[in-house]
Scaffold this motif. Sequence first.
Motif, PDB file in Angstrom:
ATOM      1  N   ALA A  41       0.817  -1.214   0.000  1.00  0.00           N
ATOM      2  CA  ALA A  41       0.000   0.000   0.000  1.00  0.00           C
ATOM      3  C   ALA A  41       0.853   1.268   0.000  1.00  0.00           C
ATOM      4  O   ALA A  41       0.544   2.237  -0.703  1.00  0.00           O
ATOM      5  N   THR A  42       1.934   1.270   0.790  1.00  0.00           N
ATOM      6  CA  THR A  42       2.789   2.464   0.841  1.00  0.00           C
ATOM      7  C   THR A  42       3.450   2.707  -0.502  1.00  0.00           C
ATOM      8  O   THR A  42       3.529   3.848  -0.984  1.00  0.00           O
ATOM      9  N   PHE A  43       3.916   1.636  -1.119  1.00  0.00           N
ATOM     10  CA  PHE A  43       4.542   1.744  -2.448  1.00  0.00           C
ATOM     11  C   PHE A  43       3.540   2.280  -3.462  1.00  0.00           C
ATOM     12  O   PHE A  43       3.842   3.200  -4.231  1.00  0.00           O
ATOM     13  N   ASP A  44       2.331   1.719  -3.460  1.00  0.00           N
ATOM     14  CA  ASP A  44       1.317   2.158  -4.424  1.00  0.00           C
ATOM     15  C   ASP A  44       0.955   3.624  -4.213  1.00  0.00           C
ATOM     16  O   ASP A  44       0.751   4.363  -5.184  1.00  0.00           O
ATOM     17  N   ALA A  45       0.882   4.050  -2.957  1.00  0.00           N
ATOM     18  CA  ALA A  45       0.507   5.436  -2.671  1.00  0.00           C
ATOM     19  C   ALA A  45       1.573   6.402  -3.164  1.00  0.00           C
ATOM     20  O   ALA A  45       1.265   7.434  -3.787  1.00  0.00           O
ATOM     21  N   SER A  46       2.846   6.084  -2.894  1.00  0.00           N
ATOM     22  CA  SER A  46       3.920   6.967  -3.349  1.00  0.00           C
ATOM     23  C   SER A  46       4.010   6.986  -4.868  1.00  0.00           C
ATOM     24  O   SER A  46       4.217   8.040  -5.487  1.00  0.00           O
ATOM     25  N   ARG A  47       3.813   5.819  -5.483  1.00  0.00           N
ATOM     26  CA  ARG A  47       3.909   5.770  -6.946  1.00  0.00           C
ATOM     27  C   ARG A  47       2.799   6.579  -7.588  1.00  0.00           C
ATOM     28  O   ARG A  47       3.019   7.307  -8.565  1.00  0.00           O
ATOM     29  N   ALA A  48       1.609   6.498  -7.003  1.00  0.00           N
ATOM     30  CA  ALA A  48       0.492   7.278  -7.532  1.00  0.00           C
ATOM     31  C   ALA A  48       0.732   8.776  -7.340  1.00  0.00           C
ATOM     32  O   ALA A  48       0.419   9.596  -8.209  1.00  0.00           O
ATOM     33  N   MET A  49       1.305   9.135  -6.191  1.00  0.00           N
ATOM     34  CA  MET A  49       1.561  10.546  -5.893  1.00  0.00           C
ATOM     35  C   MET A  49       2.564  11.145  -6.869  1.00  0.00           C
ATOM     36  O   MET A  49       2.476  12.325  -7.236  1.00  0.00           O
ATOM     37  N   LEU A  50       3.547  10.346  -7.295  1.00  0.00           N
ATOM     38  CA  LEU A  50       4.613  10.852  -8.162  1.00  0.00           C
ATOM     39  C   LEU A  50       4.392  10.544  -9.639  1.00  0.00           C
ATOM     40  O   LEU A  50       5.256  10.826 -10.469  1.00  0.00           O
ATOM     41  N   LYS A  51       3.232   9.985  -9.976  1.00  0.00           N
ATOM     42  CA  LYS A  51       2.959   9.666 -11.375  1.00  0.00           C
ATOM     43  C   LYS A  51       2.947  10.942 -12.216  1.00  0.00           C
ATOM     44  O   LYS A  51       2.345  11.944 -11.854  1.00  0.00           O
ATOM     45  N   GLY A  52       3.660  10.893 -13.348  1.00  0.00           N
ATOM     46  CA  GLY A  52       3.697  12.050 -14.222  1.00  0.00           C
ATOM     47  C   GLY A  52       4.442  13.238 -13.649  1.00  0.00           C
ATOM     48  O   GLY A  52       4.180  14.379 -14.035  1.00  0.00           O
ATOM     49  N   THR A  53       5.396  12.982 -12.751  1.00  0.00           N
ATOM     50  CA  THR A  53       6.091  14.071 -12.065  1.00  0.00           C
ATOM     51  C   THR A  53       7.479  14.324 -12.668  1.00  0.00           C
ATOM     52  O   THR A  53       8.197  13.385 -13.012  1.00  0.00           O
ATOM     53  N   ILE A  54       7.815  15.609 -12.771  1.00  0.00           N
ATOM     54  CA  ILE A  54       9.189  16.008 -13.076  1.00  0.00           C
ATOM     55  C   ILE A  54       9.781  16.581 -11.796  1.00  0.00           C
ATOM     56  O   ILE A  54       9.245  17.536 -11.228  1.00  0.00           O
ATOM     57  N   LEU A  55      10.862  15.972 -11.324  1.00  0.00           N
ATOM     58  CA  LEU A  55      11.591  16.483 -10.166  1.00  0.00           C
ATOM     59  C   LEU A  55      12.721  17.369 -10.664  1.00  0.00           C
ATOM     60  O   LEU A  55      13.484  16.967 -11.541  1.00  0.00           O
ATOM     61  N   ILE A  56      12.825  18.565 -10.116  1.00  0.00           N
ATOM     62  CA  ILE A  56      13.910  19.481 -10.480  1.00  0.00           C
ATOM     63  C   ILE A  56      14.742  19.744  -9.240  1.00  0.00           C
ATOM     64  O   ILE A  56      14.291  20.399  -8.296  1.00  0.00           O
ATOM     65  N   LEU A  57      15.940  19.186  -9.226  1.00  0.00           N
ATOM     66  CA  LEU A  57      16.858  19.337  -8.093  1.00  0.00           C
ATOM     67  C   LEU A  57      17.742  20.553  -8.332  1.00  0.00           C
ATOM     68  O   LEU A  57      18.583  20.549  -9.230  1.00  0.00           O
ATOM     69  N   ASP A  58      17.576  21.600  -7.519  1.00  0.00           N
ATOM     70  CA  ASP A  58      18.341  22.830  -7.672  1.00  0.00           C
ATOM     71  C   ASP A  58      19.602  22.780  -6.822  1.00  0.00           C
ATOM     72  O   ASP A  58      19.633  22.127  -5.774  1.00  0.00           O
ATOM     73  N   GLU A  59      20.639  23.505  -7.247  1.00  0.00           N
ATOM     74  CA  GLU A  59      21.931  23.537  -6.555  1.00  0.00           C
ATOM     75  C   GLU A  59      22.384  22.116  -6.222  1.00  0.00           C
ATOM     76  O   GLU A  59      22.737  21.771  -5.086  1.00  0.00           O
TER      77      GLU A  59
END
Length: 1004
Positions: free
Chosen positions: A552-570
């Motif tokens: 359940a935790t894996f599915d929740a995080s995967r759904a939350m980040l679906k279609g996400t672009i992460l931009i790591l600054d500095e």
Amino acid sequence: MLSVASVRSAGGAANYFAKDDYYVGEHASEVSGWGGNGAAELGLSGEVEKKAFEDLLKGRLPDGEQIGDPERRRAGIDLTFSMPKSASVLAYVAGDKRLLAAHMQAVRQTMGWVEKTFAEGRTYGDNPKGDPIRTGHLTFALFQHDTSRKLDPQAHIHVVIANLTKVAGNWQALFNDELWKNNSLIGSVYHASLRAIVEDLGYQTRQTGKHGQFEIEGVPGDVLTAFSQRREDILAKASDLGRDGRNPELMREITKRTRDDKINLDDRDGLRAEWGERAAALGFDGKAVVAGAEARVGLPAHRPFGAAAVRHVMEAAAGWAEALREWLKPGDPLLTGGFARLGLSSAEVGAEMAVASAIRILGQREAAFPIHEVSRTALNLGLSGVTIEHVEARVQALAHKGLLIFGSVGRPDGTTTHVTTPEHIAQERRLLEGLDAGRGSAPIMLPADQAAIRLQQQAGLRPLNEEQLGAGIMALSSNDRVVVIQGVAGAGKTTLVSTLAEVARGEGRQVLGLAQANTMVEMLKGEARIEAQTVSSFVNQHLRAALEGQGATFDASRAMLKGTILILDEASLVANKPMNDLVTIANRLSVDRLVMIGDRAQLQPIDAGKAFTLIQQHRPALAELQTSQRQRTETMKAVAALTRSGHFASAFKVMGDRVVSAGSDFREAAARKWLELSAEDRERTALYASGRESRAVLNALVQEGLKAEGSLSGEGLAIARLESLHLTREELRFAQNYRTGQVLEVIGKHRPAGLDAGTYDVIRVSTKGVVSLRDSEGRTIKFSPDRLDASDKHDSLALSQRENLVLYEGDRIRWTANDKQRGLLNSAQAQVVAITREGVEVRTGDGVNMLLPHGDRMLSRLGLAYAINMHQAQGMTTDNGIGVMHSAERHLSNQRLTHVMATRVRDELTIFTDDRDAMLRAVESNAGDKASALDHVGKAPSAASPGSQGRDNEAPARAGDGERNVTFAIDGSTVRSRPERQASTVQQPRQPTIGPEKSMELGL
């Protein structure tokens, strides 16, 4: 203690140390002798004769051979080894001459190690400037003296090393860089050696200083103070200057600048009698202490213990029995376990503990570290009986077991200088494997031609330049999960991020920014207009789910980040461990893209590794922004370009008289320069400090000046602020790092050593290593730091010290902790508006007025903010800057800090230093680079890239080099791109400057 100085005059040194009659008659208590392989080879033995000594300092050998120009050569180095004051008192007042012999023995042992380890010459076969090569060959004279400059008992030995060594059978000048650079380690080796010998004489000791300094038990504190007039004078001078007497660099500077000429004493018998009278007046003659030591010689506590003497184990380890119970429990791979431990001597057990702790201390901050740092750190822990021989033997044993990995040889003489651990190697390999796992596995958000059009449409009236456009195309059209944008300071990265985010949102993606610090998160929210959070909070939110891989935790995080672009600054500020975690999350939770953006030439992480550089070496999808748009004057454009490419001497020449030598008052000169500015110019001018001490001094000086001119008002409010000591997890396991009056904060739910989350006052530290704490309800809690789990990687503890500060209305402050509910973030700035009976009213950087009641937690979590350090400055921009740097700040006067300082400002930078030439030498000799474990074992990816930017000579290979490229036209300009991997930039007409990447207001 140890002090180091250059011998500038051969004749002067000979007159001072080797007077013709200095060792006869009344001066017989002071002795001399020769040492080193060079002295033995030259047939020099016995007492030091003045002419032979002076000749050697001039480079003239006994057979008449002349080495170098006698008029222009450096004469040598003076290492002065001073016994602890208690030992000098017991030797000269109580009459225990064994201590003087012990002193000479410890110095000779130390010099034997120094000769083996740091004696170097230079070879010129491959490098016209010379490559260092170990020679194991020194020539030195020893002079034993008995008084301080204030005529107190002070046994000290001058070791004068002649500027001579032998390379391939030929005499030449000594290359003394390692001697200077490792002077504190030499002091640690000496203290450890002397302490072990003194304890063998039956004395009991206690550690008193950070480099293994110690005192003998039984000599009262008032006696030590009475016979330390020189020390008291130096402390008084530090107090007069308003400086911290605990700062070793400062104390050395004051010592040099307040040195009296040494008095040539003729009546030593009278002086000894006077010492005895002074001690008797204090009720002390030392006889009982000496007798007690003599009685203890030969007792079991002073002998090794093994299987045949098990009954003495606890007696031998009496000083650290509590530590043994916890540190030696089964399961620690860095320690001998089980019954095999009984075959070790107490010193060997102590060495195992010290080296294990040293590896953990160093390993938290670096992925690979110098072998000498292991020795230095282990010895500085002050475990009784542990000497350099024990430490080096243990390092070799761990290497034999594969628990330490020696770095690849990088010197012409074959000397290995660094070590790393299997854990660090595995971590870096996992990071690169994670990069590989994401290659070709992510969706293309837009084909390259469409991406180019959409980006420029979104940019509108502020079009992206060619480099920004190429980077945006790569991020949208690559099918690699991890892409990298390497951008020099001021290249417009924030503008690019904002535009990229808008296009991605138009394609149905959600964009989340990540940054190392809360202030950077707020910049992403405010200036790039994207949602953002810290790296640590994001990792804590999703890593566990990513590692589980299902449920359940894996599915929740995967759904939350679906279609996400992460931009790591500095991204250069992110250490190996959190960078590894980000890549793991991105891959296992199928994030659409992880865009890493930063500059590998800027500051690197506090903790271990240089992940951003390592990733760039592994041929990722990469775009480069090589053109700074920040600098507006020709001078600053040139300075930024020169520091970026590593030409610091040329940068200083361009700056000219804006690099100011101001002697010991360089901080005062910098503060005065800032205070002389108009109110408007103060708003536009940042005051940069190279380190914590300089920042504190500058802040105090500016506050004092503002108060005098009337810019600050009110009577002032005295507060006790907390300043973090920034200790590693392992350092927090040592009771010696705790002091009465400090504050221990327990963070999170992990309950280290059974402590609940909260804030505790340190009220007492026992000699057995038990720390007494008082909680918020006034209850006393006993805490044994050594019970902390050495394998626990949670940062659950923070130790701070209290410092007094007076706040005035109008003061500029910064927060040193977070209060997210009220929007008060670590390093963010605010201004004191009013101080009333109700509390302190502040105006935050967002323009919000807030009242902090007296006693509010955040009133102790603040500091003045007139000066900022370079970690706070990275990512910020201001029109002008005034910086301070000291030539002796070995860890701070480096190339990275100088480059960051040079690239923060648009128009004008002035640097104040004690000595311009010395500071330039310090900067040029210290890159300030973090280490990579794979680099040091020769397993790092290839880093060849002829077109790359960067001052660190670790330029990455660009993905797609030598591969097929797609060409298309945009608005009449040609851009070459490889859609599925990355865009390579080509030259186009420069776009107009679009303004600062980030801005910082400094108004008062």
